[in-house]
Design a protein around this motif. Structure first.
Motif, PDB file in Angstrom:
ATOM      1  N   ASP A  16     -14.482  -4.549   1.640  1.00  0.00           N
ATOM      2  CA  ASP A  16     -13.936  -3.411   0.897  1.00  0.00           C
ATOM      3  C   ASP A  16     -13.100  -2.429   1.713  1.00  0.00           C
ATOM      4  O   ASP A  16     -12.725  -1.389   1.193  1.00  0.00           O
ATOM      5  CB  ASP A  16     -15.050  -2.593   0.218  1.00  0.00           C
ATOM      6  CG  ASP A  16     -15.329  -3.119  -1.170  1.00  0.00           C
ATOM      7  OD1 ASP A  16     -14.615  -4.048  -1.589  1.00  0.00           O
ATOM      8  OD2 ASP A  16     -16.251  -2.619  -1.821  1.00  0.00           O
ATOM      9  N   GLY A  18     -10.174  -3.017   2.620  1.00  0.00           N
ATOM     10  CA  GLY A  18      -8.787  -3.113   2.134  1.00  0.00           C
ATOM     11  C   GLY A  18      -7.954  -4.267   2.650  1.00  0.00           C
ATOM     12  O   GLY A  18      -6.737  -4.238   2.545  1.00  0.00           O
ATOM     13  N   LYS A  19      -8.603  -5.320   3.156  1.00  0.00           N
ATOM     14  CA  LYS A  19      -7.856  -6.481   3.673  1.00  0.00           C
ATOM     15  C   LYS A  19      -6.944  -7.098   2.630  1.00  0.00           C
ATOM     16  O   LYS A  19      -5.759  -7.288   2.870  1.00  0.00           O
ATOM     17  CB  LYS A  19      -8.829  -7.591   4.120  1.00  0.00           C
ATOM     18  CG  LYS A  19      -9.619  -7.288   5.350  1.00  0.00           C
ATOM     19  CD  LYS A  19     -10.559  -8.436   5.685  1.00  0.00           C
ATOM     20  CE  LYS A  19     -11.604  -8.675   4.619  1.00  0.00           C
ATOM     21  NZ  LYS A  19     -12.603  -7.626   4.482  1.00  0.00           N
ATOM     22  N   SER A  20      -7.532  -7.423   1.471  1.00  0.00           N
ATOM     23  CA  SER A  20      -6.738  -8.138   0.469  1.00  0.00           C
ATOM     24  C   SER A  20      -5.626  -7.246  -0.072  1.00  0.00           C
ATOM     25  O   SER A  20      -4.534  -7.726  -0.376  1.00  0.00           O
ATOM     26  CB  SER A  20      -7.637  -8.620  -0.675  1.00  0.00           C
ATOM     27  OG  SER A  20      -8.643  -9.468  -0.165  1.00  0.00           O
ATOM     28  N   THR A  21      -5.893  -5.947  -0.181  1.00  0.00           N
ATOM     29  CA  THR A  21      -4.873  -5.021  -0.671  1.00  0.00           C
ATOM     30  C   THR A  21      -3.744  -4.890   0.353  1.00  0.00           C
ATOM     31  O   THR A  21      -2.566  -4.899  -0.003  1.00  0.00           O
ATOM     32  CB  THR A  21      -5.497  -3.639  -0.954  1.00  0.00           C
ATOM     33  OG1 THR A  21      -6.646  -3.832  -1.773  1.00  0.00           O
ATOM     34  CG2 THR A  21      -4.525  -2.727  -1.665  1.00  0.00           C
ATOM     35  N   GLN A  41      -4.847  -8.073  -5.272  1.00  0.00           N
ATOM     36  CA  GLN A  41      -5.577  -9.020  -4.424  1.00  0.00           C
ATOM     37  C   GLN A  41      -5.102 -10.443  -4.728  1.00  0.00           C
ATOM     38  O   GLN A  41      -5.867 -11.336  -5.073  1.00  0.00           O
ATOM     39  CB  GLN A  41      -7.109  -8.910  -4.602  1.00  0.00           C
ATOM     40  CG  GLN A  41      -7.727  -7.750  -3.874  1.00  0.00           C
ATOM     41  CD  GLN A  41      -8.017  -6.576  -4.789  1.00  0.00           C
ATOM     42  OE1 GLN A  41      -8.063  -6.730  -6.000  1.00  0.00           O
ATOM     43  NE2 GLN A  41      -8.176  -5.396  -4.228  1.00  0.00           N
ATOM     44  N   LYS A 135      -6.713   3.487   4.218  1.00  0.00           N
ATOM     45  CA  LYS A 135      -7.197   4.418   3.186  1.00  0.00           C
ATOM     46  C   LYS A 135      -7.102   5.873   3.657  1.00  0.00           C
ATOM     47  O   LYS A 135      -7.985   6.680   3.330  1.00  0.00           O
ATOM     48  CB  LYS A 135      -8.653   4.108   2.764  1.00  0.00           C
ATOM     49  CG  LYS A 135      -8.895   2.667   2.303  1.00  0.00           C
ATOM     50  CD  LYS A 135     -10.110   2.568   1.421  1.00  0.00           C
ATOM     51  CE  LYS A 135     -10.514   1.126   1.186  1.00  0.00           C
ATOM     52  NZ  LYS A 135     -11.653   0.977   0.300  1.00  0.00           N
ATOM     53  N   ASP A 137      -5.223   7.956   2.571  1.00  0.00           N
ATOM     54  CA  ASP A 137      -4.921   8.823   1.425  1.00  0.00           C
ATOM     55  C   ASP A 137      -6.178   9.438   0.823  1.00  0.00           C
ATOM     56  O   ASP A 137      -6.110  10.400   0.083  1.00  0.00           O
ATOM     57  CB  ASP A 137      -4.214   7.984   0.352  1.00  0.00           C
ATOM     58  CG  ASP A 137      -5.084   6.831  -0.134  1.00  0.00           C
ATOM     59  OD1 ASP A 137      -5.626   6.914  -1.233  1.00  0.00           O
ATOM     60  OD2 ASP A 137      -5.261   5.840   0.616  1.00  0.00           O
ATOM     61  N   ALA A 166      -2.974   1.357   2.192  1.00  0.00           N
ATOM     62  CA  ALA A 166      -2.477   0.190   1.463  1.00  0.00           C
ATOM     63  C   ALA A 166      -2.237   0.563   0.012  1.00  0.00           C
ATOM     64  O   ALA A 166      -1.585  -0.145  -0.730  1.00  0.00           O
ATOM     65  CB  ALA A 166      -3.471  -0.957   1.567  1.00  0.00           C
ATOM     66  N   LYS A 167      -2.762   1.734  -0.395  1.00  0.00           N
ATOM     67  CA  LYS A 167      -2.588   2.176  -1.774  1.00  0.00           C
ATOM     68  C   LYS A 167      -1.243   2.881  -1.957  1.00  0.00           C
ATOM     69  O   LYS A 167      -0.471   2.520  -2.837  1.00  0.00           O
ATOM     70  CB  LYS A 167      -3.730   3.114  -2.153  1.00  0.00           C
ATOM     71  CG  LYS A 167      -3.763   3.445  -3.626  1.00  0.00           C
ATOM     72  CD  LYS A 167      -4.989   4.260  -3.941  1.00  0.00           C
ATOM     73  CE  LYS A 167      -4.964   4.784  -5.363  1.00  0.00           C
ATOM     74  NZ  LYS A 167      -6.030   5.770  -5.550  1.00  0.00           N
TER      75      LYS A 167
HETATM   76  P1  GDP Z   1     -11.340  -6.306   1.116  1.00  0.00           P
HETATM   77  O1  GDP Z   1     -12.768  -6.576   0.695  1.00  0.00           O
HETATM   78  O2  GDP Z   1     -11.303  -5.837   2.537  1.00  0.00           O
HETATM   79  O3  GDP Z   1     -10.405  -7.443   0.861  1.00  0.00           O
HETATM   80  O4  GDP Z   1     -10.870  -5.034   0.262  1.00  0.00           O
HETATM   81  P2  GDP Z   1      -9.898  -4.965  -1.002  1.00  0.00           P
HETATM   82  O5  GDP Z   1      -8.474  -5.147  -0.579  1.00  0.00           O
HETATM   83  O6  GDP Z   1     -10.422  -5.862  -2.054  1.00  0.00           O
HETATM   84  O7  GDP Z   1     -10.051  -3.428  -1.365  1.00  0.00           O
HETATM   85  C1  GDP Z   1     -11.266  -2.839  -1.751  1.00  0.00           C
HETATM   86  C2  GDP Z   1     -10.999  -1.618  -2.619  1.00  0.00           C
HETATM   87  O8  GDP Z   1     -10.360  -0.578  -1.881  1.00  0.00           O
HETATM   88  C3  GDP Z   1     -10.075  -1.904  -3.798  1.00  0.00           C
HETATM   89  O9  GDP Z   1     -10.578  -1.210  -4.902  1.00  0.00           O
HETATM   90  C4  GDP Z   1      -8.738  -1.356  -3.354  1.00  0.00           C
HETATM   91  O10 GDP Z   1      -7.951  -0.936  -4.450  1.00  0.00           O
HETATM   92  C5  GDP Z   1      -9.151  -0.164  -2.502  1.00  0.00           C
HETATM   93  N1  GDP Z   1      -8.169   0.157  -1.458  1.00  0.00           N
HETATM   94  C6  GDP Z   1      -7.598  -0.697  -0.578  1.00  0.00           C
HETATM   95  N2  GDP Z   1      -6.753  -0.036   0.250  1.00  0.00           N
HETATM   96  C7  GDP Z   1      -6.791   1.269  -0.118  1.00  0.00           C
HETATM   97  C8  GDP Z   1      -6.138   2.475   0.365  1.00  0.00           C
HETATM   98  O11 GDP Z   1      -5.347   2.480   1.300  1.00  0.00           O
HETATM   99  N3  GDP Z   1      -6.476   3.643  -0.265  1.00  0.00           N
HETATM  100  C9  GDP Z   1      -7.349   3.699  -1.299  1.00  0.00           C
HETATM  101  N4  GDP Z   1      -7.593   4.880  -1.841  1.00  0.00           N
HETATM  102  N5  GDP Z   1      -7.969   2.602  -1.777  1.00  0.00           N
HETATM  103  C10 GDP Z   1      -7.695   1.392  -1.201  1.00  0.00           C
END
Ligand code: GDP
Ligand code: MG
Length: 612
Positions: A16, A18-21, A41, A135, A137, A166-167
């Motif tokens: 969570d 933010g890798k996939s994002t 994702q 993250k 932001d 990444a958002k």
């Molecule tokens: P992973 O498990 O590392 O692949 O994480 P995801 O990419 O699935 O992201 C997990 C959650 O964090 C999702 O709900 C994303 O929308 C959120 N997220 C990812 N990057 C950011 C960011 O830069 N800012 C914010 N506010 N949320 C983010």
């Protein structure tokens, strides 16, 4: 493509963060996918990944990037990896094709247990590590503090850290230039004979077996004959290409590239992950490959309806084609009929396998209580590894003299106020403390208020059994979700283990047998009996529920008889209504598993086994 214009990297992080994002953003930035199109994702393709919001399988994608500094076009291979501990095998495999990683950390959560585990995987593989705080932001973001943690734990220079969201896209423009500047290009030799590392394989209904490969030396051309170093078998290359983002044919794969090969293999069993592929009739030194996946958890997998064995067999065969990390062998149970004993990398892996069987292959399954592989030594010196508690036997001639259980080295990162309750939890679970350290740097004035904002890293040696059963939920609940947890395999330790049988009216139910520590046997037995009593329907006669070690009963419950008279509700002489009710009762009977004289409703197996 000359190797110096190729960069292979991976994104690693705690779940969570933010890798996939971030991967999505990089794909958009390079025009690999169109902005706002496709799902978020993008690389999480499996239904289970979308539903659970986790990445289970590593995914590779090729991007092209024009670097403004040297005005050259780079080929970048990005591998998105899972974060959860069960899939760290997948991560270490992905890293074998990379020369560097982006180590992503959430700006408000800071360094978590899987950040630590993943950092060391990359560090031990000698990869370039680019720290990224993501993250930023978020209102609770505290990047300076995270920088301090990175410095304290990994000795990372705060000036090297990239800050991103990444958002909102903030800071993203620095990522790829840093990848190009700091990650070395692959070191292979284009002049040497072809050597490729087989990274992954899956079965596609239309294309057959698709292999993901990293070309280490030489060039792969469509049409050539290749051979497997492991089996000697040779194949003609029908199709090669890159993942851009879907399979995109290219006719060649050059030194340092990651791509796919389709070569007429009939089953993924022929495409062994970690194998070296080379041109047939040339001799090459095989690549180091991977150590085989280690199965931490075993469970029986049975068709929910005994007659569906063939369907389940077929589903498991097909699913294991795409998830080679599961081990499968046939077994049978007096209570559940014919089924399989499966080995998994962990409990989440087991859940995901179960869910994929149901969702992707329409199978209805019952899983038995998960168990870990114990080792027993008999009086004659022979040893067995027990994957199924029911299969453990001892007799006067074959007495058990010694037992071992697997242990793990666990890392817990937690706000300091939960340390006390976590230490209690770990000692209840027979843990032994190895380390206790502050990761925000050492507090200058201990016991002052800021002390409570500190994060602590605890390391424990714990029996694997205590960790796989419900440890994670417990940890999350006592720390309100603030602690994170990861573990790596450690040695086998000598332990005092006994087999606990569960008996219904004196008959052992094999699917409910378990192996437990002697000191806990009575308590576990009592809990199981109580649980079973609650779940079992009252039947037409009294049932004795007992837990026993050998012939010694350690707990018992009894369920009084109930006279079920379905016709009692029919006062009138309505024949069709009467028939309907009788039908209904028969229907209910069919969904029972009969153990001796006792009918156990199927849901009972399910809920009992899942929760014990
Ligand atoms: P992973 O498990 O590392 O692949 O994480 P995801 O990419 O699935 O992201 C997990 C959650 O964090 C999702 O709900 C994303 O929308 C959120 N997220 C990812 N990057 C950011 C960011 O830069 N800012 C914010 N506010 N949320 C983010
Ligand atoms: Mg992900």
């Amino acid at each position: 493509y000359p190797p110096n214009l190729i960069k292979n990297f991976s994104i690693i992080a705690h779940v969570d963060h933010g890798k996939s994002t971030l991967a999505d953003r990089l794909l958009e930035l390079t025009g690999t996918i169109r902005k706002g199109h496709g799902q978020p994702q993008y690389l999480d393709k499996l239904q289970v990944e979308r539903e659970r919001g986790i990445t289970v399988k590593a995914q590779t994608v090729t991007m092209f990037y024009n670097y403004s500094k040297d005005r050259r076009k780079y080929l970048l291979n990005l591998i998105d990896t899972p974060g959860h501990v069960d899939f760290s095998y997948e991560v270490s495999r992905s890293l074998a094709a990379c020369q560097g990683v982006l180590l992503l950390v959430d700006a408000s959560q800071g360094v978590q247990a899987q950040t630590v585990a993943n950092f060391y995987l990359a560090f031990e593989a000698d990869l370039a590590i680019i720290p990224v705080i993501n993250k930023i932001d978020q209102p609770t973001a505290d990047p300076d503090r995270v920088k301090e943690q990175l410095k304290a734990i990994f000795d990372i220079n705060p000036e090297e850290v990239i800050l991103t969201s990444a958002k909102t896209g903030q800071g993203l423009e620095q990522v790829l230039p840093t990848v190009i500047d700091r990650i070395p290009s692959p070191k292979g030799d284009p002049g040497r004979p072809l050597r490729m590392l087989l990274l992954d394989s899956y079965y596609d209904e239309y294309k057959g077996v698709v292999c993901h490969v990293a070309v280490v030396d030489g060039t792969l051309k469509k049409g050539v004959k290749i051979a497997s170093a492991a089996t000697g078998q040779s194949y003609e290359v029908n199709d090669v290409g890159i993942l851009h983002p879907e399979l995109t044919p290219t006719s060649h794969l050059f030194t340092g590239q990651v791509g796919y090969v389709i070569a007429g293999m009939r089953s993924t069993k022929e495409a062994r992950i970690g194998d070296t592929l080379h041109l047939s009739r040339t001799q090459v030194e095989p690549l180091p490959g991977f150590k085989p996946a280690k199965h931490m958890v075993f469970a029986g997998v049975y068709p929910a309806d005994g007659s569906d064995f063939d369907a389940l067999n077929h589903a498991i065969e097909r699913l294991t084609c795409n998830d080679a990390s599961v081990s499968v062998s046939k077994e049978s149970s007096g209570a559940l009929g014919m089924g399989f004993r499966c080995g998994f990398l962990g409990l989440l892996h087991m859940d995901v396998f179960h869910q994929r069987l149901e969702q992707e292959y329409g199978a209805q399954v019952i899983s038995t209580t998960p168990t870990v592989p114990y080792v027993f030594e008999y009086v004659d010196g022979s040893k067995v590894t027990v994957q199924n508690p029911a299969a453990l036997s001892s007799s006067p001639g074959k007495r058990i003299v010694k037992c071992w259980e697997p242990t793990v080295l666990a890392t817990i990162i937690t706000p300091s106020e939960y340390v006390g309750s976590l230490m209690t939890l770990c000692s209840e679970r027979r843990g032994e403390q190895i380390e206790h350290s502050f990761i925000d740097g050492i507090p200058t004035i201990p016991f002052c208020l800021t002390f409570y904002r500190q994060r602590v890293m605890l390391k424990y040696k714990l029996p694997l059994r205590e960790v796989v059963i419900d440890f994670y939920n417990e940890l999350k609940s006592i720390t309100s979700g603030y602690a994170s947890f990861d573990y790596e395999e450690s040695e086998m330790q000598i332990s005092d283990l006994v087999k606990l049988d569960l008996l219904l009216n004196g008959e052992p139910v094999d699917a409910l047998a378990s192996i437990v520590h002697r000191a806990k046997a009575e308590r576990v037995g009592r809990e199981l009996c109580e649980k079973l009593k609650k779940i079992l329907d009252r039947q037409l006669f009294e049932i004795a529920i007992q837990a026993a070690i050998g012939s010694k009963v350690v707990a018992r419950e009894s369920l009084s008889a109930l006279r079920k008279n379905v016709l009692a509700k029919c006062y009138g002489g309505d024949v069709s209504r009467k028939r309907k009710l009788l039908e209904k009762q028969k229907e209910g009977k069919r969904r029972m598993k009969r153990v001796g004289s006792v009918d156990i409703p199927q849901e009972a197996f399910h809920s009992l086994l899942r929760s014990s």
